[in-house]
Design a protein around this motif. Structure first.
Motif, PDB file in Angstrom:
ATOM      1  N   THR A 306       0.844  -1.190   0.000  1.00 23.55           N
ATOM      2  CA  THR A 306       0.000   0.000   0.000  1.00 23.55           C
ATOM      3  C   THR A 306       0.884   1.246   0.000  1.00 23.55           C
ATOM      4  N   PRO A 307       0.328   2.393  -0.363  1.00 28.60           N
ATOM      5  CA  PRO A 307       1.095   3.629  -0.210  1.00 28.60           C
ATOM      6  C   PRO A 307       1.495   3.854   1.250  1.00 28.60           C
ATOM      7  N   THR A 308       2.645   4.433   1.441  1.00 23.94           N
ATOM      8  CA  THR A 308       3.042   4.882   2.775  1.00 23.94           C
ATOM      9  C   THR A 308       2.523   6.301   2.985  1.00 23.94           C
ATOM     10  N   THR A 351       3.008   8.080  -0.709  1.00 28.42           N
ATOM     11  CA  THR A 351       3.855   7.500  -1.751  1.00 28.42           C
ATOM     12  C   THR A 351       3.038   6.572  -2.649  1.00 28.42           C
ATOM     13  N   PRO A 352       3.595   6.095  -3.771  1.00 27.40           N
ATOM     14  CA  PRO A 352       2.827   5.240  -4.692  1.00 27.40           C
ATOM     15  C   PRO A 352       2.601   3.822  -4.167  1.00 27.40           C
ATOM     16  N   LEU A 361      14.078 -20.562  -9.194  1.00 28.06           N
ATOM     17  CA  LEU A 361      14.298 -21.943  -9.636  1.00 28.06           C
ATOM     18  C   LEU A 361      15.336 -22.566  -8.711  1.00 28.06           C
ATOM     19  N   ILE A 362      14.922 -23.598  -7.979  1.00 31.56           N
ATOM     20  CA  ILE A 362      15.805 -24.310  -7.068  1.00 31.56           C
ATOM     21  C   ILE A 362      16.525 -25.402  -7.862  1.00 31.56           C
ATOM     22  N   ILE A 363      17.829 -25.377  -7.859  1.00 34.80           N
ATOM     23  CA  ILE A 363      18.626 -26.342  -8.628  1.00 34.80           C
ATOM     24  C   ILE A 363      19.125 -27.418  -7.671  1.00 34.80           C
ATOM     25  N   GLY A 364      18.228 -28.290  -7.279  1.00 36.57           N
ATOM     26  CA  GLY A 364      18.574 -29.355  -6.351  1.00 36.57           C
ATOM     27  C   GLY A 364      19.225 -28.793  -5.107  1.00 36.57           C
ATOM     28  N   LYS A 365      20.377 -29.359  -4.732  1.00 38.98           N
ATOM     29  CA  LYS A 365      21.143 -28.862  -3.596  1.00 38.98           C
ATOM     30  C   LYS A 365      22.314 -28.003  -4.032  1.00 38.98           C
ATOM     31  N   GLN A 366      22.306 -27.614  -5.323  1.00 38.17           N
ATOM     32  CA  GLN A 366      23.404 -26.820  -5.859  1.00 38.17           C
ATOM     33  C   GLN A 366      23.172 -25.313  -5.764  1.00 38.17           C
ATOM     34  N   GLY A 367      21.939 -24.887  -5.426  1.00 35.53           N
ATOM     35  CA  GLY A 367      21.681 -23.466  -5.298  1.00 35.53           C
ATOM     36  C   GLY A 367      20.381 -23.054  -5.948  1.00 35.53           C
ATOM     37  N   PHE A 368      20.281 -21.798  -6.369  1.00 34.67           N
ATOM     38  CA  PHE A 368      19.060 -21.310  -7.002  1.00 34.67           C
ATOM     39  C   PHE A 368      19.371 -20.123  -7.899  1.00 34.67           C
ATOM     40  N   ILE A 369      18.433 -19.836  -8.804  1.00 34.04           N
ATOM     41  CA  ILE A 369      18.419 -18.622  -9.613  1.00 34.04           C
ATOM     42  C   ILE A 369      17.072 -17.963  -9.384  1.00 34.04           C
ATOM     43  N   SER A 370      17.063 -16.653  -9.174  1.00 32.71           N
ATOM     44  CA  SER A 370      15.802 -15.961  -8.901  1.00 32.71           C
ATOM     45  C   SER A 370      15.774 -14.612  -9.600  1.00 32.71           C
ATOM     46  N   THR A 371      14.571 -14.139  -9.832  1.00 29.91           N
ATOM     47  CA  THR A 371      14.388 -12.834 -10.465  1.00 29.91           C
ATOM     48  C   THR A 371      13.206 -12.129  -9.833  1.00 29.91           C
ATOM     49  N   GLU A 372      13.193 -10.814  -9.961  1.00 24.59           N
ATOM     50  CA  GLU A 372      12.126 -10.017  -9.357  1.00 24.59           C
ATOM     51  C   GLU A 372      11.866  -8.801 -10.224  1.00 24.59           C
ATOM     52  N   ILE A 373      10.607  -8.466 -10.398  1.00 20.63           N
ATOM     53  CA  ILE A 373      10.230  -7.229 -11.073  1.00 20.63           C
ATOM     54  C   ILE A 373       9.380  -6.406 -10.115  1.00 20.63           C
ATOM     55  N   GLU A 374       9.505  -5.100 -10.257  1.00 17.72           N
ATOM     56  CA  GLU A 374       8.812  -4.174  -9.361  1.00 17.72           C
ATOM     57  C   GLU A 374       8.260  -3.024 -10.194  1.00 17.72           C
ATOM     58  N   HIS A 375       6.979  -2.772 -10.083  1.00 18.50           N
ATOM     59  CA  HIS A 375       6.350  -1.687 -10.837  1.00 18.50           C
ATOM     60  C   HIS A 375       5.883  -0.604  -9.872  1.00 18.50           C
ATOM     61  N   VAL A 376       6.300   0.652 -10.152  1.00 16.62           N
ATOM     62  CA  VAL A 376       5.959   1.791  -9.297  1.00 16.62           C
ATOM     63  C   VAL A 376       5.625   2.982 -10.182  1.00 16.62           C
ATOM     64  N   ASN A 377       4.514   3.632  -9.898  1.00 14.81           N
ATOM     65  CA  ASN A 377       4.140   4.852 -10.607  1.00 14.81           C
ATOM     66  C   ASN A 377       4.507   6.050  -9.734  1.00 14.81           C
ATOM     67  N   TYR A 378       5.700   6.592  -9.954  1.00 18.24           N
ATOM     68  CA  TYR A 378       6.196   7.672  -9.099  1.00 18.24           C
ATOM     69  C   TYR A 378       5.410   8.968  -9.271  1.00 18.24           C
ATOM     70  N   SER A 380       2.411   9.362  -8.993  1.00 24.58           N
ATOM     71  CA  SER A 380       1.256   9.386  -8.089  1.00 24.58           C
ATOM     72  C   SER A 380       1.623   9.840  -6.676  1.00 24.58           C
ATOM     73  N   ASN A 381       2.880  10.209  -6.443  1.00 22.08           N
ATOM     74  CA  ASN A 381       3.244  10.825  -5.170  1.00 22.08           C
ATOM     75  C   ASN A 381       2.382  12.060  -4.917  1.00 22.08           C
ATOM     76  N   LYS A 382       1.965  12.242  -3.675  1.00 17.71           N
ATOM     77  CA  LYS A 382       1.142  13.402  -3.335  1.00 17.71           C
ATOM     78  C   LYS A 382       1.610  14.015  -2.014  1.00 17.71           C
ATOM     79  N   PHE A 383       1.728  15.338  -2.014  1.00 16.33           N
ATOM     80  CA  PHE A 383       1.973  16.063  -0.776  1.00 16.33           C
ATOM     81  C   PHE A 383       0.663  16.658  -0.277  1.00 16.33           C
ATOM     82  N   GLY A 384       0.568  16.822   1.031  1.00 17.96           N
ATOM     83  CA  GLY A 384      -0.609  17.442   1.632  1.00 17.96           C
ATOM     84  C   GLY A 384      -0.210  18.584   2.535  1.00 17.96           C
ATOM     85  N   TYR A 385      -0.749  19.788   2.264  1.00 20.29           N
ATOM     86  CA  TYR A 385      -0.473  20.981   3.071  1.00 20.29           C
ATOM     87  C   TYR A 385      -1.789  21.471   3.671  1.00 20.29           C
ATOM     88  N   LYS A 386      -1.879  21.470   4.953  1.00 21.12           N
ATOM     89  CA  LYS A 386      -3.088  21.954   5.591  1.00 21.12           C
ATOM     90  C   LYS A 386      -3.215  23.460   5.385  1.00 21.12           C
TER      91      LYS A 386
END
Length: 499
Positions: A306-308, A351-352, A361-378, A380-386
Motif C-alpha cells: 500500500t502507499p506509505t 507515496t505510490p 528456480l531451485i537447482i537441487g542442492k546446488q543453489g538457485f536462480i531468482s528474479t524479481e520485477i517491481e512496478h511503481v508509478n512515481y 502518483s506521489n502526493k503532498f498534503g499541506y493543511k
C-alpha cells in the motif's frame, strides 16, 4: 550613475503569513527521496541482488514479500552492519571549459535487525505459522558534491521572474531577495516591475559554484505474520512503520571577478545563498504477499504494498548575502545586505502503490536462480499541506508532469559448495523522470558460510547512476545545468543464529 541603496518598504504581516507555506513547499526531489528505495537488509539478500522475495526464509526479503516469512523452518535472528561509500564527480555543463570536481563520503549503519518465531499449529494442513519483527534499511541520504565554473545567468534572475510573475515581494524567495537588494524597484514609473544588476550586462560570465552535504537514512520497522499451507502456499501480511531523518546544507555562490573597470556587471560583486534543512518523518503502510510452489523446484511470488502515508516536519534556515557597490565604476561605497528566514513546517506525503512479482528456480542442492520485477508509478506521489491548497496543487502538478511509471528488474543466484555459498546479482533501474532514457545499474556479489545453528554472510554492492542537477530553476534566463555521476559502494556483513 549610482545604485540607490535605500531600503524598500515591505508589508511584513503579509510576508510572514506566506513565509512558512512557500519556504516549506516541497518539490519533485523531495517526493523521490522518500519513495525510491535501495532495499538493504541482510548480506544474503543484497548478494543475490535483492531477489529473495520468491525464495523466502530471509529476514530482509519480507520487505519485498512478507510471505517469505512463512518459509522459515526454525526460529532465527540476524544483525547486519554496513559500511557505505559514495564517490561523486560533478561538472557545470553550462558555459565552456568547466572542469570536473570530486567528493567522497562514507557512513556506517545497520542494514537489518530481525527475529522470526516459528510455531507449529495443530492443523495438519498448516505446516507452520510464523511471526517476525524486523528493522530494515531502505535508503541512505549521505551525499556530498561540489561544482565550480563560469557561465551566463544569475540567481537574481530567478528572484526577478518570481517577483514580476505575480509574487511581487510577498513570496518567500522574493522577500529575501528584496531585503538583500538582489532585486529592486527604484523607478516610480515602473512601480511593481523589479530589476536586477545582471540585466545591465546579460552576457556576463559569472564565477559560480555550490557545495552540498546531506546525511540521513530511511528505515522500516515491520511486524509480520505468515503461514505455510501444505508446503504449497505461503501467505504473509505485515504492518510497517517507516521513519526517516534527513539533513542538508547547500551553499550557492556567484561572483563577478572580472578585472575590467567596473566589473562585468555594474554594481554587483558577489552573492551567497545558503539553505539548511532538517526533516524528520514517520509513516505507516501494509504489505500482502504470496509464494506458490507448483513443485519442489519452482517458486512463484507476488506482493502488493500500500502507499506509505508520511507525516513530516521541516526545520529550515535560508540566508541570502548580496554585496554590491553604490557606484562600481567610480568605486563608490561598498554595500552588503543579508536577509535571513527560519521556521518550521509540517506536511504529509503519500507515496505510490508498489506491485511486485518474482520467480525462483531451485537447482537441487546446488543453489538457485531468482528474479524479481517491481512496478511503481512515481507520478502518483502526493503532498498534503493543511490550509495551503494552492501550493499543494502546484507541487503535486509538478510531480505528475515530471515523474513516470517504471518497472525495475533484478536477477540473482546462489551456488552451494557444502557449507560455502557464492552469490551474485544484477539490477537495471530505469529513470523515474519523463523524457529521460537513462538507467542505473546495480551489481552485487557475496559469500556465505552456513552451519546448522548459525551463519555468516558478506556482500558487496556497487551502484552507478548519473543525474542532471539544477541549482535553481528559471523560465527565461540561462539555466544552470550540472552533471553529477555517483558511484555507491556498500559492504554488508550478517551474523545469523538459529534457535
Amino acid at each position: 550613475m549610482k545604485r540607490n541603496s535605500q531600503p524598500r518598504i515591505v508589508v511584513w504581516s503579509v510576508v510572514f503569513s506566506l513565509m512558512t507555506m512557500v519556504a516549506a513547499a516541497q518539490n519533485v526531489g523531495d517526493a523521490v527521496r522518500y519513495s525510491q528505495f535501495e532495499y538493504g537488509g541482510t548480506a544474503r539478500n543484497v548478494g543475490v541482488g535483492n531477489t529473495m522475495s520468491s525464495i523466502g526464509a530471509d529476514l530482509s526479503a519480507v520487505v519485498s514479500n512478507p510471505a517469505g516469512l512463512g518459509m522459515f523452518r526454525r526460529s532465527e535472528y540476524t544483525v547486519t552492519p554496513s559500511l557505505l561509500s559514495n564517490n561523486t564527480s560533478s561538472r557545470l555543463l553550462s558555459g565552456k571549459g568547466n572542469t570536473t570536481t570530486a567528493d567522497t563520503r562514507s557512513a556506517f549503519n545497520i542494514h537489518n535487525f530481525g527475529v522470526v518465531f516459528v510455531t507449529r499449529p495443530r492443523s495438519a494442513k498448516w505446516t507452520n505459522v510464523n511471526f517476525g519483527i524486523t528493522i530494515n534499511h531502505l535508503a541512505n541520504y549521505n551525499r556530498a558534491f561540489n561544482f565550480q565554473g563560469r557561465s551566463r545567468g544569475s540567481l537574481s534572475q530567478r528572484f526577478q521572474e518570481l517577483a514580476n510573475g505575480g509574487e511581487g515581494i510577498e513570496g518567500f524567495e522574493t522577500s529575501l531577495a528584496n531585503e538583500a537588494s538582489s532585486i529592486y524597484d527604484f523607478d516610480p514609473a515602473n512601480d511593481g516591475i523589479y530589476e536586477v544588476d545582471y540585466d545591465l550586462n546579460p552576457k556576463a560570465n559569472l564565477l559560480r559554484g555550490q557545495t552540498l552535504f546531506s546525511r540521513g537514512s530511511l528505515s522500516e520497522i515491520g511486524f509480520s505474520v505468515a503461514g505455510n499451507y501444505n508446503d504449497k502456499f505461503s501467505i504473509g501480511f505485515s504492518m510497517n512503520l517507516p521513519s526517516t531523518t534527513y539533513s542538508s546544507e547547500k551553499i550557492y555562490t556567484e561572483k563577478d571577478d572580472s578585472l575590467a573597470a567596473g566589473g562585468a556587471v555594474p554594481y554587483f560583486t558577489d552573492l551567497k545563498y545558503q539553505e539548511n534543512l532538517l526533516t524528520r518523518g514517520v509513516g505507516i503502510n501494509a504489505k500482502l504477499g504470496i509464494i506458490f510452489k507448483p513443485n519442489q523446484n519452482l517458486r512463484l511470488s507476488a506482493a502488493v504494498h500500500t502507499p506509505t502515508v508520511f507525516a513530516f516536519n521541516d526545520d529550515y534556515t535560508y540566508t541570502l548575502d548580496n554585496n554590491y557597490f553604490s557606484d562600481r565604476r567610480e568605486q563608490g561605497d561598498f554595500l552588503g545586505k543579508q536577509a535571513v528566514r527560519e521556521g518550521t513546517f509540517s506536511y504529509t506525503q503519500t507515496t505510490p502503490w508498489r506491485i511486485m512479482g518474482g520467480a525462483g528456480l531451485i537447482i537441487g542442492k546446488q543453489g538457485f536462480i531468482s528474479t524479481e520485477i517491481e512496478h511503481v508509478n512515481y507520478s502518483s506521489n502526493k503532498f498534503g499541506y493543511k490550509d495551503y491548497q494552492g501550493a499543494e496543487d502546484k507541487v503535486n502538478g509538478e510531480i505528475s508532469n515530471q515523474l513516470q511509471s517504471v518497472t525495475n528488474v533484478r536477477i540473482g543466484g546462489e551456488l552451494v559448495f557444502s557449507e560455502l555459498r557464492i552469490r551474485a546479482g544484477y539490477g537495471v533501474l530505469p529513470s523515474i523522470f519523463q523524457n529521460d532514457d537513462s538507467r542505473s545499474t546495480v551489481i552485487s556479489a557475496g559469500i556465505g558460510y552456513r552451519k546448522d545453528d548459525y551463519f555468516l554472510d558478506l556482500a558487496y554492492r556497487r551502484t552507478t547512476t548519473t543525474e542532471t542537477y539544477y541549482p535553481y530553476l528559471t523560465q527565461n534566463a540561462p539555466l544552470q545545468e550540472v552533471e553529477n555521476k555517483y558511484t555507491f559502494g556498500n559492504v554488508i556483513f550478517t551474523l545469523g543464529v538459529k534457535f
